[in-house]
Design a protein around this motif. Structure first.
Motif, PDB file in Angstrom:
ATOM      1  N   ASP A 254      61.064  92.793 -14.491  1.00  0.00           N
ATOM      2  CA  ASP A 254      62.186  91.751 -15.042  1.00  0.00           C
ATOM      3  C   ASP A 254      62.969  91.888 -16.030  1.00  0.00           C
ATOM      4  O   ASP A 254      63.945  91.716 -16.033  1.00  0.00           O
ATOM      5  CB  ASP A 254      61.346  90.392 -14.651  1.00  0.00           C
ATOM      6  N   ILE A 255      62.117  92.150 -17.163  1.00  0.00           N
ATOM      7  CA  ILE A 255      63.065  92.536 -18.244  1.00  0.00           C
ATOM      8  C   ILE A 255      63.822  93.613 -18.406  1.00  0.00           C
ATOM      9  O   ILE A 255      64.971  93.326 -18.902  1.00  0.00           O
ATOM     10  CB  ILE A 255      61.793  92.509 -19.592  1.00  0.00           C
TER      11      ILE A 255
ATOM     12  N   ASP B 236      70.259  97.097 -27.592  1.00  0.00           N
ATOM     13  CA  ASP B 236      69.536  96.525 -28.592  1.00  0.00           C
ATOM     14  C   ASP B 236      68.403  95.175 -28.410  1.00  0.00           C
ATOM     15  O   ASP B 236      67.424  95.013 -28.525  1.00  0.00           O
ATOM     16  CB  ASP B 236      70.263  95.854 -29.716  1.00  0.00           C
ATOM     17  N   THR B 237      69.097  94.451 -27.388  1.00  0.00           N
ATOM     18  CA  THR B 237      68.192  93.247 -26.671  1.00  0.00           C
ATOM     19  C   THR B 237      67.128  93.916 -25.858  1.00  0.00           C
ATOM     20  O   THR B 237      66.104  93.395 -26.109  1.00  0.00           O
ATOM     21  CB  THR B 237      69.207  92.417 -25.935  1.00  0.00           C
ATOM     22  N   LEU B 238      67.451  94.751 -25.027  1.00  0.00           N
ATOM     23  CA  LEU B 238      66.394  95.488 -24.139  1.00  0.00           C
ATOM     24  C   LEU B 238      65.330  95.938 -24.996  1.00  0.00           C
ATOM     25  O   LEU B 238      64.325  95.513 -24.566  1.00  0.00           O
ATOM     26  CB  LEU B 238      67.110  96.276 -23.312  1.00  0.00           C
ATOM     27  N   SER B 239      65.668  96.772 -25.951  1.00  0.00           N
ATOM     28  CA  SER B 239      64.442  97.321 -26.910  1.00  0.00           C
ATOM     29  C   SER B 239      63.604  96.290 -27.529  1.00  0.00           C
ATOM     30  O   SER B 239      62.477  96.348 -27.626  1.00  0.00           O
ATOM     31  CB  SER B 239      65.213  98.203 -27.962  1.00  0.00           C
ATOM     32  N   PHE B 240      64.292  95.246 -28.197  1.00  0.00           N
ATOM     33  CA  PHE B 240      63.449  94.169 -28.884  1.00  0.00           C
ATOM     34  C   PHE B 240      62.516  93.489 -27.855  1.00  0.00           C
ATOM     35  O   PHE B 240      61.352  93.210 -28.148  1.00  0.00           O
ATOM     36  CB  PHE B 240      64.236  93.220 -29.496  1.00  0.00           C
ATOM     37  N   GLU B 241      63.078  93.076 -26.571  1.00  0.00           N
ATOM     38  CA  GLU B 241      62.532  92.378 -25.547  1.00  0.00           C
ATOM     39  C   GLU B 241      61.301  93.066 -25.019  1.00  0.00           C
ATOM     40  O   GLU B 241      60.118  92.800 -24.933  1.00  0.00           O
ATOM     41  CB  GLU B 241      63.390  92.116 -24.344  1.00  0.00           C
ATOM     42  N   ILE B 242      61.446  94.504 -24.960  1.00  0.00           N
ATOM     43  CA  ILE B 242      60.458  95.297 -24.465  1.00  0.00           C
ATOM     44  C   ILE B 242      59.308  95.532 -25.638  1.00  0.00           C
ATOM     45  O   ILE B 242      58.221  95.171 -25.137  1.00  0.00           O
ATOM     46  CB  ILE B 242      60.841  96.699 -23.855  1.00  0.00           C
TER      47      ILE B 242
ATOM     48  N   SER C  54      58.748  93.735 -28.134  1.00  0.00           N
ATOM     49  CA  SER C  54      57.741  92.290 -28.570  1.00  0.00           C
ATOM     50  C   SER C  54      56.927  92.002 -27.473  1.00  0.00           C
ATOM     51  O   SER C  54      55.810  91.751 -27.809  1.00  0.00           O
ATOM     52  CB  SER C  54      58.765  91.291 -28.890  1.00  0.00           C
ATOM     53  N   GLU C  55      57.357  91.874 -26.150  1.00  0.00           N
ATOM     54  CA  GLU C  55      56.498  91.702 -25.046  1.00  0.00           C
ATOM     55  C   GLU C  55      55.516  92.585 -24.845  1.00  0.00           C
ATOM     56  O   GLU C  55      54.036  92.324 -24.478  1.00  0.00           O
ATOM     57  CB  GLU C  55      57.241  91.497 -23.779  1.00  0.00           C
ATOM     58  N   LEU C  56      55.643  93.876 -25.068  1.00  0.00           N
ATOM     59  CA  LEU C  56      54.567  94.887 -24.921  1.00  0.00           C
ATOM     60  C   LEU C  56      53.447  94.674 -26.100  1.00  0.00           C
ATOM     61  O   LEU C  56      52.349  94.688 -25.636  1.00  0.00           O
ATOM     62  CB  LEU C  56      55.322  96.370 -25.008  1.00  0.00           C
ATOM     63  N   CYS C  57      54.040  94.567 -27.107  1.00  0.00           N
ATOM     64  CA  CYS C  57      52.822  94.284 -28.340  1.00  0.00           C
ATOM     65  C   CYS C  57      51.974  93.126 -28.106  1.00  0.00           C
ATOM     66  O   CYS C  57      50.892  93.083 -28.164  1.00  0.00           O
ATOM     67  CB  CYS C  57      53.445  94.085 -29.557  1.00  0.00           C
TER      68      CYS C  57
END
Length: 771
Positions: free
Chosen positions: A172-173, A182-188, A190-193
């Motif tokens: 979904d992300i 940039d938004t995609l990389s931070f979402e990935i 942060s959620e992955l951590c």
């Protein structure tokens, strides 16, 4: 299972009889022998006309036959003692049998109790010859094995569920944020951590737009549930990031060097224990690297999960780089269509759940009526004295309160049937009744023998004597436990319907009866205004004929579910997903019509808008296809050129490394943080380390702490941040793998590219001549 409750008392009685029986037999035989001897002597004296005196008794024994009589008399106690001993042995044997049986019963009872309570970890005698105990122990072992297997299956199922849920989550992300790197990389990151319990993570994106400047850029950094704004650039092939990208495989380190990465929080600073570096590759091409650090070691299933996610991310980044601009309008259309489809599906599911709830409510209502009729003439009855002591209880009372017979309750205080939380207010009612006050009528909760709650519609009434005083207090009640539970359930369902749906009630004629606040808010009328309307006032003349036919079908018992357009206040048109269902009274007649609705006006307007947008998008899609073909041609050309350039760079790198590898002097290369990147064969021979054990480690590995602190040249070389002594040959000491210190000559050179330093050390061992 019911066991004999008297083995202990029976065993005590048997043991007591066993110890006293011989004494009783002996005492009775002695008394009987003395009495028999007395009457025999007296009879003999009487037969010889002699009085009973001591001299006559002695004279009688002058004849030896009387001594034989005395001997026979003495044999009677001996016989009694032998008989008592015989019966003692018999009783002892029976007592041992009873004791053994009781012990077996106790063992079976204990095992059954543990198994009933779900305890399979208890200890028991494995050497018993009782088959029932052996079977129960075998059952325990099977249950224990099943429990362990179930725990393993549950753990594996949880891991599979965790992976499936995570793939869906990050899918979904990737779908929702693939228009902004940039938004995609931070979402990935942060959620992955958060998902894999990592304390820090970095998202490195490959920047390869310029042929001569291929590097990785830190586009997102996340640590301790906060976004970091660090800027970092990593050259291609540099450090663990470059190594993972070059080798196109995952690097997992569970012994992270202390100075590799430091995590800082409000509680202080600490270093992670595990580091996971995963390349983002798709079709054998690397598009970036994920770096994750954690205090705990990462399980293998989490590493496999990150690799799957990395492959999806690589695919997404590849598509984004190629189709970002061309897919923008198409993506917006797809998202709108997906939202509409999801809303329609949710609305359909809500209607199905609502209908199922209504059917279940109707079913439970019929069951409640049937139950009430069946117990209408059966009452729970008991009688108490003014002190609260129960004198009488009928069978219904005993059964409802889970007692077996009246002896368990008669003579006990009424407080044994009242919950501790209810005693305070109940004592006030009872004190008033005992003084002749008004009777009590209402709901009353009792506690059964097993601790369950029994709800009743109860009446406590004073029964007076001839003088007007209170003789006893009569208790009559009807069991309403099920009704109480159903009432709470109905109230909850009604609250849920009122919160989730627009609701109104109308008579079969269409006259308004009642509605909730959501209905008034939706139609725009006040309660006083809507009371003057009927259901037909919400439909125009064009739609009224069709609605009247639909309404008549509902009145005749045919529910309706579908979409209707309605005219609300100020002649505004609204669309509703509506359910109409009839509600019958106890005679089966239609009492009212229940209207449940969901406002779908925005969805309807969106359908019209989307329909127009779809037409526009079809034209744009054709243009996009043409553009995509042209872009694909350019991309293929760029890929061919990039591969050729990469081959040239690899050739140059291999030549350089082979040159250094063949040098007679020891040569090693570190980055500006002190991480060893190159270590030739001469260096292996000098220090005694294998290359694979050194590359990627800190340069401090090759020098002892004493040498580092004593030699300024070495200290500046191994510690990051200090200025290096470059271009000067220095004599220093090194520490080999075996702990031996050697004297060498060392020359340090510095290569700087874009402010990033790489240091190369040339080391020559000093030969010491012995005279």
């Amino acid at each position: 299972m019911i066991f004999d409750k008297q083995p202990c008392s029976r065993k005590i009685n048997l043991m007591g009889k066993k110890k006293k029986l011989t004494g009783i037999f002996l005492a009775i035989s002695i008394i009987a022998a003395l009495l028999l001897h007395f009457f025999i002597i007296k009879g003999l004296l009487y037969a010889q006309n002699m009085s009973f005196t001591w001299n006559n008794f002695i004279e009688l024994h002058d004849n030896s036959i009387y001594f034989l009589i005395d001997s026979i008399i003495l044999l009677i106690p001996l016989f009694a003692w032998l008989s008592g001993s015989y019966f003692e042995n018999k009783i002892n044997s029976y007592a041992n049998i009873v004791e053994k049986r009781d012990n077996q019963h106790e063992a079976v009872n204990e095992i059954a109790k543990n198994l009933t309570n779900g305890n399979v970890d208890f200890d028991a005698d494995q050497k018993t010859d009782n088959k029932l105990v052996q079977q129960l122990l075998a059952l325990r072992d099977n249950l224990k094995k099943q429990k362990e297997e179930e725990a393993i299956r549950k753990k594996e199922d949880n891991q599979r569920h965790w992976v499936s849920e995570g793939l869906a989550k990050f899918g979904d992300i990737l779908r929702q944020n693939n228009d902004n790197i940039d938004t995609l990389s931070f979402e990935i990151i942060s959620e992955l951590c958060k998902y894999i319990d990592a304390v820090q993570g970095g998202f490195f994106l490959l920047e390869d737009t310029e042929e001569n400047d291929k590097h990785f850029k830190l586009t997102a950094h996340f640590a301790y549930d906060r976004q970091k704004y660090n800027e970092k650039r990593v050259e291609w092939g540099e450090g663990l990031i470059g190594r993972a990208a070059f080798e196109q495989k995952t690097l997992y380190i569970d012994d992270v060097p202390q100075d590799y990465v430091e995590v800082t929080s409000g509680l202080g600073q600490t270093n992670p224990n595990a580091l996971l570096v995963v390349p983002l590759k798709f079709n054998e091409e690397v598009h970036g690297v994920l770096e994750l650090a954690g205090f705990e070691m990462f399980d293998q299933y989490k590493i496999d999960f990150v690799e799957k996610i990395a492959e999806n991310i690589g695919s997404t980044i590849s598509n984004v780089k190629i189709n970002l601009k061309t897919a923008k309008f198409l993506k917006e259309s797809q998202e709108q269509a997906e939202r509409l489809s999801q809303q329609e599906e949710e609305m359909r599911q809500n209607m199905e759940e609502l209908q199922a709830t209504q059917e279940e409510a109707a079913k439970q209502s019929k069951e409640f009526v049937s139950f009430t009729n069946s117990v209408n003439h059966t009452l729970i009855r008991a009688e108490y004295d003014v002190n609260g002591i129960l004198n009488y209880a009928n069978t219904k009372f005993l059964r409802k309160l889970e007692y077996e017979n009246s002896s368990e309750v008669e003579g006990h205080h009424i407080s044994m049937f009242i919950n501790e939380k209810d005693k305070e207010w109940f004592n006030d009612i009872w004190n008033d009744l005992s003084r002749g006050g008004h009777h009590f009528e209402g709901y009353m909760k009792h506690v059964t023998k097993k601790g369950k709650d029994l709800w009743t519609m109860a009446t406590y009434t004073c029964v007076r004597n001839e003088n007007g005083g209170v003789e006893k207090i009569l208790f009559l009640a009807i069991d309403t436990t099920e009704h109480k539970k159903q009432s709470l359930d109905y109230e909850g369902q009604i609250r849920a319907l009122n919160l989730a749906n627009i609701k109104a009630e109308y008579a079969p004629s269409g006259k308004f009866i009642a509605c909730n606040d959501k209905f008034l808010e939706s139609v725009g009328y006040t309660m006083d205004e809507v009371k003057e309307t009927s259901i037909f006032d919400f439909f125009t003349e064009e739609n009224q004929t069709n609605f009247e036919e639909l309404w008549n079908n509902v009145v005749n018992g045919v529910p309706y579910q579908g979409q209707l357009s309605v005219t609300v206040k100020d002649k505004k048109i609204k669309w509703y997903q509506m359910t109409l269902i009839s509600v019958n009274n106890m005679y089966g007649e239609v009492d009212k019509i229940l209207v449940l609705a969901i406002d779908i006006t925005e969805q309807k307007e969106l359908e019209i808008k989307i329909s127009e947008q779809n037409r526009i998008l079809k034209d744009q899609e054709e243009k996009l296809k043409n553009s995509e073909m042209e872009l694909q041609k350019r991309l293929d050309k760029a890929k061919r050129e990039l591969k050729q350039h990469f081959k040239e760079v690899e050739k140059s790198k291999v030549r350089h490394e082979k040159t250094l590898e063949g040098a007679l002097d020891a040569i090693l290369t570190t980055d500006q943080n002190g991480t060893i990147e190159f270590f030739n064969k001469a260096a292996e021979s000098l220090w005694g380390y294998d290359r694979k054990d050194v590359v990627g480690q800190n340069i401090k590995l090759l020098f002892s702490n004493d040498i580092i602190e004593a030699d300024d040249f070495v200290k500046r070389f191994v510690k990051p941040g200090l200025e290096k002594i470059v271009g000067e040959r220095k004599e220093i000491s090194i520490t080999t793998k075996d702990g031996e210190n050697k004297q060498v000559l060392m020359l340090l050179s510095d290569a700087t590219v874009d402010k990033v330093h790489t240091y190369t050390a040339f080391i020559q061992q000093i030969e010491v001549e012995l005279f």
